[in-house]
Design a protein around this motif. Structure first.
Motif, mmCIF file in Angstrom:
data_model
loop_
_atom_site.group_PDB
_atom_site.id
_atom_site.type_symbol
_atom_site.label_atom_id
_atom_site.label_comp_id
_atom_site.label_asym_id
_atom_site.label_seq_id
_atom_site.Cartn_x
_atom_site.Cartn_y
_atom_site.Cartn_z
ATOM 1 N N GLN A 1 -9.226 2.690 -11.759
ATOM 2 C CA GLN A 1 -8.013 2.224 -11.280
ATOM 3 C C GLN A 1 -7.193 1.716 -12.505
ATOM 4 O O GLN A 1 -5.949 2.084 -12.588
ATOM 5 N N ASN A 2 -7.913 0.863 -13.377
ATOM 6 C CA ASN A 2 -7.208 0.574 -14.558
ATOM 7 C C ASN A 2 -6.796 1.836 -15.665
ATOM 8 O O ASN A 2 -5.607 1.926 -16.127
ATOM 9 N N VAL A 3 -7.907 2.855 -15.719
ATOM 10 C CA VAL A 3 -7.605 3.899 -16.440
ATOM 11 C C VAL A 3 -6.568 4.818 -16.143
ATOM 12 O O VAL A 3 -5.690 5.056 -16.798
ATOM 13 N N PHE A 4 -6.337 5.059 -14.776
ATOM 14 C CA PHE A 4 -5.386 5.870 -14.378
ATOM 15 C C PHE A 4 -4.083 5.134 -13.690
ATOM 16 O O PHE A 4 -3.300 5.697 -13.159
ATOM 17 N N ASN A 5 -3.995 3.763 -13.655
ATOM 18 C CA ASN A 5 -2.973 2.991 -13.268
ATOM 19 C C ASN A 5 -2.626 3.397 -11.827
ATOM 20 O O ASN A 5 -1.514 3.623 -11.505
ATOM 21 N N THR A 6 -3.764 3.377 -11.141
ATOM 22 C CA THR A 6 -3.549 3.810 -9.594
ATOM 23 C C THR A 6 -4.773 3.583 -8.717
ATOM 24 O O THR A 6 -5.792 3.545 -9.514
ATOM 25 N N SER A 7 -4.410 3.118 -7.400
ATOM 26 C CA SER A 7 -5.810 2.986 -6.506
ATOM 27 C C SER A 7 -5.844 4.170 -5.797
ATOM 28 O O SER A 7 -6.718 3.952 -4.594
ATOM 29 N N SER A 8 -4.903 5.220 -5.894
ATOM 30 C CA SER A 8 -5.123 6.581 -5.270
ATOM 31 C C SER A 8 -6.023 7.600 -5.757
ATOM 32 O O SER A 8 -5.784 7.805 -7.027
ATOM 33 N N LYS A 9 -7.159 7.917 -4.848
ATOM 34 C CA LYS A 9 -7.813 8.900 -5.332
ATOM 35 C C LYS A 9 -7.312 10.342 -5.546
ATOM 36 O O LYS A 9 -7.485 10.995 -6.395
ATOM 37 N N SER A 10 -6.104 10.531 -4.497
ATOM 38 C CA SER A 10 -5.543 11.593 -4.688
ATOM 39 C C SER A 10 -4.629 12.098 -6.100
ATOM 40 O O SER A 10 -4.386 13.053 -6.481
#
Length: 344
Positions: free
Chosen positions: A197-206
């Motif tokens: 979540q931190n690395v990709f700046n999102t909590s969305s798997k998609s």
């Protein structure tokens, strides 16, 4: 002199027009070097009082870029830069395209806009020299550091010429790396490194999956759907050609990602707890085979030999061409606050 002659002279003086004085942009600043035997960094200082760095930068982007391509780095000093907002305006003057910190590899905090804290590793840790985000296939071309509070002791940001580093690497090491490339393997969700979540700046798997598809990153979701872990693999470059200068430079972080970069006690603890393929991060040759630790140690030694270190002054801004120059961080004592901005 009688009154008539005096009045004539006054009328004559009144017909003299005022001439405007134009000061060229070059006259507003002065340049020098921190070290007499080295051309980096180029130091730019104001030549007049109260010169606004952000405003001057907006009018002199071409000059800055030419100096950056020539020298690799510029240290702006004594401009009385006061806060993060002014630093962000400076960055906007440097580039129209400021970047957020997506697919990062170190813990950072968002400060304002596209400005972040530097790596939040413990003060006792040395961060090896590297080109920012060179483990990926896309990296910022410009990176700038703004010193708000210098450390009580240490905390310098060492820099090194990526061209010299590549030139110094043994030919047999170059040949093997160029032939095989490198593959970065990361495991998220172990509680020891950054979360996905931190690395990709999102909590969305998609959204993560879309990013990975676009960046050609292999991914694998692990564990349960309620608390999924993530494993990624990406084969990336070892070297690259600078788009403006056409110089060949070293652009990768194999020496930093490899487990041999860890302190021996930490390395042993990790290998006791995890299989090698499940380590939070590691790097292999592009075919998945192991990289010899001795080769990476040679590269680390070259980085150290080519390292240039200077003490921060509060208000300093260090602008680097992120391909031409690598940077790191020395251990420090006391409070240190240095923020960073990145741009295309």
């Amino acid at each position: 002199m009688n009154n008539t002659d005096f009045n004539k002279k006054l009328r004559k003086l009144g017909t003299i027009s005022r001439k405007s004085i134009t000061v060229s942009q070059d006259e507003l600043i002065k340049t020098s070097y921190l070290q007499s035997d080295n051309s980096l960094p180029l130091v730019v200082r104001p030549n007049v009082d109260n010169l606004n760095l952000a405003v001057w930068t907006q009018h002199n982007r071409a000059w800055i870029e030419n100096k950056l391509w020539k020298h690799g780095g510029i240290l702006f000093r004594d401009f009385q830069l006061k806060n993060v907002a002014e630093f962000q305006k400076f960055m906007q003057g440097v580039s129209d395209n400021l970047l957020d910190y997506s697919y990062g590899s170190t813990p950072r905090n968002h400060v304002k806009g596209n400005i972040y804290t530097c790596s939040e590793y413990p003060a006792t840790h040395y961060i090896p020299l590297h080109n920012e985000m060179s483990y990926s296939r896309n990296w910022p071309m410009k990176i700038a550091f703004f010193c708000i509070n210098k450390a009580l002791q240490g905390g310098e940001t060492p820099i090194a010429d990526s061209r010299k580093i590549f030139a110094c690497i043994n030919a047999r090491i170059k040949e093997k790396f160029l032939q095989k490339k490198v593959m970065y393997v990361r495991n998220y969700g172990l509680g020891l490194d950054l979360t996905w979540q931190n690395v990709f700046n999102t909590s969305s798997k998609s959204e993560v999956e879309a990013y990975c598809h676009q960046a050609e990153i292999e991914f694998e979701w692990r564990d349960s759907d309620t608390s999924p872990g993530l494993k990624t693999r990406q084969i990336s470059q070892v070297i690259a050609k600078h788009p403006i200068t056409s110089e060949i430079v070293l652009v990768n972080q194999a020496h930093l990602f490899h487990i041999s970069n860890l302190e021996p006690t930490v390395r042993e603890q990790l290998l006791t707890s995890f299989k090698e393929e499940d380590l939070p991060r590691n790097v292999y040759y592009g075919d998945g085979s192991a990289i010899e630790s001795s080769m990476l140690e040679e590269i680390r030694e070259i980085y150290q030999q080519e390292s240039i270190t200077f003490p921060w002054q509060e208000g300093d801004v260090l602008l680097l061409d992120n391909m031409l120059y690598a940077h790191g961080r020395m251990p420090f004592q006391g409070e240190r606050k240095v923020v960073v901005g990145m741009a295309k």
